[in-house]
Design a protein around this motif. Structure first.
Motif, PDB file in Angstrom:
ATOM      1  N   ALA A  34       0.836  -1.203   0.000  1.00  0.00           N
ATOM      2  CA  ALA A  34       0.000   0.000   0.000  1.00  0.00           C
ATOM      3  C   ALA A  34       0.869   1.251   0.000  1.00  0.00           C
ATOM      4  N   ALA A  35       1.954   1.223   0.757  1.00  0.00           N
ATOM      5  CA  ALA A  35       2.856   2.376   0.789  1.00  0.00           C
ATOM      6  C   ALA A  35       3.525   2.580  -0.563  1.00  0.00           C
ATOM      7  N   GLU A  36       3.903   1.470  -1.204  1.00  0.00           N
ATOM      8  CA  GLU A  36       4.507   1.579  -2.538  1.00  0.00           C
ATOM      9  C   GLU A  36       3.511   2.168  -3.538  1.00  0.00           C
ATOM     10  N   GLN A  37       2.270   1.693  -3.483  1.00  0.00           N
ATOM     11  CA  GLN A  37       1.248   2.219  -4.389  1.00  0.00           C
ATOM     12  C   GLN A  37       1.005   3.703  -4.124  1.00  0.00           C
ATOM     13  N   GLN A  42       1.851   9.287  -5.835  1.00  0.00           N
ATOM     14  CA  GLN A  42       2.248  10.644  -5.506  1.00  0.00           C
ATOM     15  C   GLN A  42       3.498  11.092  -6.250  1.00  0.00           C
ATOM     16  N   HIS A  43       4.052  10.243  -7.072  1.00  0.00           N
ATOM     17  CA  HIS A  43       5.267  10.612  -7.794  1.00  0.00           C
ATOM     18  C   HIS A  43       4.959  11.729  -8.781  1.00  0.00           C
ATOM     19  N   PRO A  44       5.864  12.694  -8.935  1.00  0.00           N
ATOM     20  CA  PRO A  44       5.598  13.826  -9.834  1.00  0.00           C
ATOM     21  C   PRO A  44       5.312  13.407 -11.276  1.00  0.00           C
ATOM     22  N   ALA A  45       5.990  12.379 -11.757  1.00  0.00           N
ATOM     23  CA  ALA A  45       5.734  11.936 -13.138  1.00  0.00           C
ATOM     24  C   ALA A  45       4.306  11.429 -13.272  1.00  0.00           C
ATOM     25  N   ARG A  46       3.835  10.686 -12.290  1.00  0.00           N
ATOM     26  CA  ARG A  46       2.470  10.157 -12.321  1.00  0.00           C
ATOM     27  C   ARG A  46       1.464  11.296 -12.211  1.00  0.00           C
ATOM     28  N   GLN A  47       1.750  12.250 -11.324  1.00  0.00           N
ATOM     29  CA  GLN A  47       0.839  13.383 -11.153  1.00  0.00           C
ATOM     30  C   GLN A  47       0.766  14.223 -12.426  1.00  0.00           C
ATOM     31  N   LEU A  48       1.910  14.424 -13.071  1.00  0.00           N
ATOM     32  CA  LEU A  48       1.908  15.172 -14.332  1.00  0.00           C
ATOM     33  C   LEU A  48       1.124  14.429 -15.409  1.00  0.00           C
ATOM     34  N   ALA A  49       1.302  13.108 -15.466  1.00  0.00           N
ATOM     35  CA  ALA A  49       0.572  12.318 -16.457  1.00  0.00           C
ATOM     36  C   ALA A  49      -0.929  12.353 -16.186  1.00  0.00           C
ATOM     37  N   ASP A  50      -1.310  12.295 -14.916  1.00  0.00           N
ATOM     38  CA  ASP A  50      -2.739  12.383 -14.565  1.00  0.00           C
ATOM     39  C   ASP A  50      -3.315  13.732 -14.978  1.00  0.00           C
ATOM     40  N   ARG A 144      -0.860   6.429 -24.410  1.00  0.00           N
ATOM     41  CA  ARG A 144       0.186   7.037 -25.238  1.00  0.00           C
ATOM     42  C   ARG A 144       0.596   8.399 -24.674  1.00  0.00           C
ATOM     43  N   LEU A 145      -0.400   9.206 -24.267  1.00  0.00           N
ATOM     44  CA  LEU A 145      -0.121  10.521 -23.692  1.00  0.00           C
ATOM     45  C   LEU A 145       0.628  10.376 -22.366  1.00  0.00           C
ATOM     46  N   ARG A 146       0.188   9.449 -21.517  1.00  0.00           N
ATOM     47  CA  ARG A 146       0.851   9.232 -20.230  1.00  0.00           C
ATOM     48  C   ARG A 146       2.305   8.822 -20.440  1.00  0.00           C
ATOM     49  N   ARG A 147       2.522   7.908 -21.377  1.00  0.00           N
ATOM     50  CA  ARG A 147       3.883   7.458 -21.647  1.00  0.00           C
ATOM     51  C   ARG A 147       4.739   8.621 -22.131  1.00  0.00           C
ATOM     52  N   GLN A 148       4.180   9.438 -22.990  1.00  0.00           N
ATOM     53  CA  GLN A 148       4.915  10.575 -23.524  1.00  0.00           C
ATOM     54  C   GLN A 148       5.272  11.568 -22.411  1.00  0.00           C
ATOM     55  N   VAL A 149       4.320  11.859 -21.528  1.00  0.00           N
ATOM     56  CA  VAL A 149       4.574  12.793 -20.430  1.00  0.00           C
ATOM     57  C   VAL A 149       5.624  12.219 -19.478  1.00  0.00           C
ATOM     58  N   LEU A 152       9.088  12.279 -21.113  1.00  0.00           N
ATOM     59  CA  LEU A 152       9.644  13.631 -21.104  1.00  0.00           C
ATOM     60  C   LEU A 152      10.064  14.048 -19.703  1.00  0.00           C
ATOM     61  N   TYR A 153       9.299  13.648 -18.693  1.00  0.00           N
ATOM     62  CA  TYR A 153       9.675  13.960 -17.319  1.00  0.00           C
ATOM     63  C   TYR A 153      11.023  13.328 -16.982  1.00  0.00           C
ATOM     64  N   TRP A 154      11.175  12.047 -17.290  1.00  0.00           N
ATOM     65  CA  TRP A 154      12.430  11.368 -16.940  1.00  0.00           C
ATOM     66  C   TRP A 154      13.587  11.872 -17.789  1.00  0.00           C
ATOM     67  N   GLN A 155      13.326  12.297 -19.011  1.00  0.00           N
ATOM     68  CA  GLN A 155      14.388  12.922 -19.803  1.00  0.00           C
ATOM     69  C   GLN A 155      14.826  14.236 -19.159  1.00  0.00           C
ATOM     70  N   LEU A 156      13.862  14.978 -18.635  1.00  0.00           N
ATOM     71  CA  LEU A 156      14.187  16.218 -17.931  1.00  0.00           C
ATOM     72  C   LEU A 156      15.003  15.928 -16.674  1.00  0.00           C
ATOM     73  N   VAL A 157      14.600  14.906 -15.922  1.00  0.00           N
ATOM     74  CA  VAL A 157      15.349  14.527 -14.721  1.00  0.00           C
ATOM     75  C   VAL A 157      16.771  14.129 -15.103  1.00  0.00           C
ATOM     76  N   LEU A 158      16.908  13.337 -16.155  1.00  0.00           N
ATOM     77  CA  LEU A 158      18.233  12.915 -16.616  1.00  0.00           C
ATOM     78  C   LEU A 158      19.063  14.119 -17.040  1.00  0.00           C
ATOM     79  N   THR A 159      18.472  15.019 -17.801  1.00  0.00           N
ATOM     80  CA  THR A 159      19.197  16.202 -18.266  1.00  0.00           C
ATOM     81  C   THR A 159      19.656  17.052 -17.083  1.00  0.00           C
ATOM     82  N   ARG A 160      18.790  17.240 -16.103  1.00  0.00           N
ATOM     83  CA  ARG A 160      19.172  18.014 -14.921  1.00  0.00           C
ATOM     84  C   ARG A 160      20.298  17.316 -14.151  1.00  0.00           C
ATOM     85  N   GLY A 161      20.189  15.994 -14.011  1.00  0.00           N
ATOM     86  CA  GLY A 161      21.244  15.241 -13.320  1.00  0.00           C
ATOM     87  C   GLY A 161      22.563  15.326 -14.061  1.00  0.00           C
TER      88      GLY A 161
END
Length: 185
Positions: A34-37, A42-50, A144-149, A152-161
Motif C-alpha cells: 500500500a505504501a509503494e502504491q 504521488q510521484h511527480p511523473a504520475r501526477q503530471l501524467a494524470d 500514449r499521452l501518459r507514456r509521452q509525459v 519527457l519527465y524522466w528525460q528532464l530529470v536525466l538532463t538536470r542530473g
C-alpha cells in the motif's frame, strides 16, 4: 574479558535487530504494498501524467464521443416511430370546403415500419462494437499521452542530473588543474 563482553553485546544487538526485522517483514507486506502504491501515485511523473490526461482536449473529446456512442447504442435496437399522416386531397382551388367536389376528401394514415428479422440485433451488436472500439481508442490515446509525459519527465530529470554532474566535473577539473599547476610550477 573486554573482547568477550563486546562480542556478546554485538551478538545481542544483531539478534534483537533480526527479531525486529523479521516481525516487521511478517506483519506488514500489505502495508508495504500500500505504501509503494501510494508513493507511486504521488510521484511527480504520475501526477503530471494524470493532469495531462485530465486537461488534454483531445482526450476529453474522445471521452465525450464514447459517451455519445454509448447513448446511441442504448436506443440502436428500437423500432422507428409510428407515423400519422393526414392528406387533404382533390379540393377545388377556389374553395377549401370538402363538399364542393365529389372527389375531395381527407385521408388519415397510420403506419409502422417493421424491421426485418435479426435486423435490430445486428444494429445493436454493431453499436456495441463501435462503443467498445471507441473506449479502446480512448484508453490507447490516454496511455500514449501518459507514456509521452512520463518519458519527457524522466528525460528532464536525466538532463538536470547530467547538468549537475557536468558542473561537478568542471569544478573538479578546475581543482585538478590548480593542483597540477601548483605541483609543477
Amino acid at each position: 574479558m573486554k573482547n568477550l563482553n563486546s562480542s556478546i553485546i554485538a551478538a545481542l544487538v544483531v539478534l534483537v535487530w533480526c527479531a525486529h526485522a523479521s516481525a516487521a517483514v511478517n506483519s506488514a507486506p500489505a502495508d508495504i504494498a500500500a505504501a509503494e502504491q501510494a508513493a507511486i501515485a504521488q510521484h511527480p511523473a504520475r501526477q503530471l501524467a494524470d493532469e495531462a490526461g485530465r486537461a488534454n482536449p483531445g482526450l476529453q473529446a474522445r471521452r465525450q464521443r464514447s459517451a455519445e456512442l454509448e447513448q446511441l447504442a442504448e436506443v440502436a435496437d428500437n423500432w422507428d416511430d409510428p407515423r400519422l399522416s393526414v392528406d387533404y386531397m382533390n379540393a377545388p382551388v377556389d374553395s377549401l370546403a370538402l363538399d364542393d367536389s365529389p372527389m375531395s376528401g381527407l385521408q388519415f394514415k397510420l403506419s409502422q415500419r417493421l424491421p426485418r428479422p435479426g435486423w435490430t440485433g445486428a444494429v445493436r451488436e454493431l453499436a456495441d462494437a463501435r462503443v467498445q472500439a471507441s473506449r479502446h481508442e480512448t484508453a490507447e490515446a490516454e496511455l500514449r499521452l501518459r507514456r509521452q509525459v512520463e518519458t519527457l519527465y524522466w528525460q528532464l530529470v536525466l538532463t538536470r542530473g547530467l547538468r549537475r554532474i557536468t558542473g561537478e566535473h568542471i569544478a573538479r577539473s578546475g581543482e585538478l588543474l590548480r593542483a597540477v599547476r601548483a605541483r609543477y610550477e
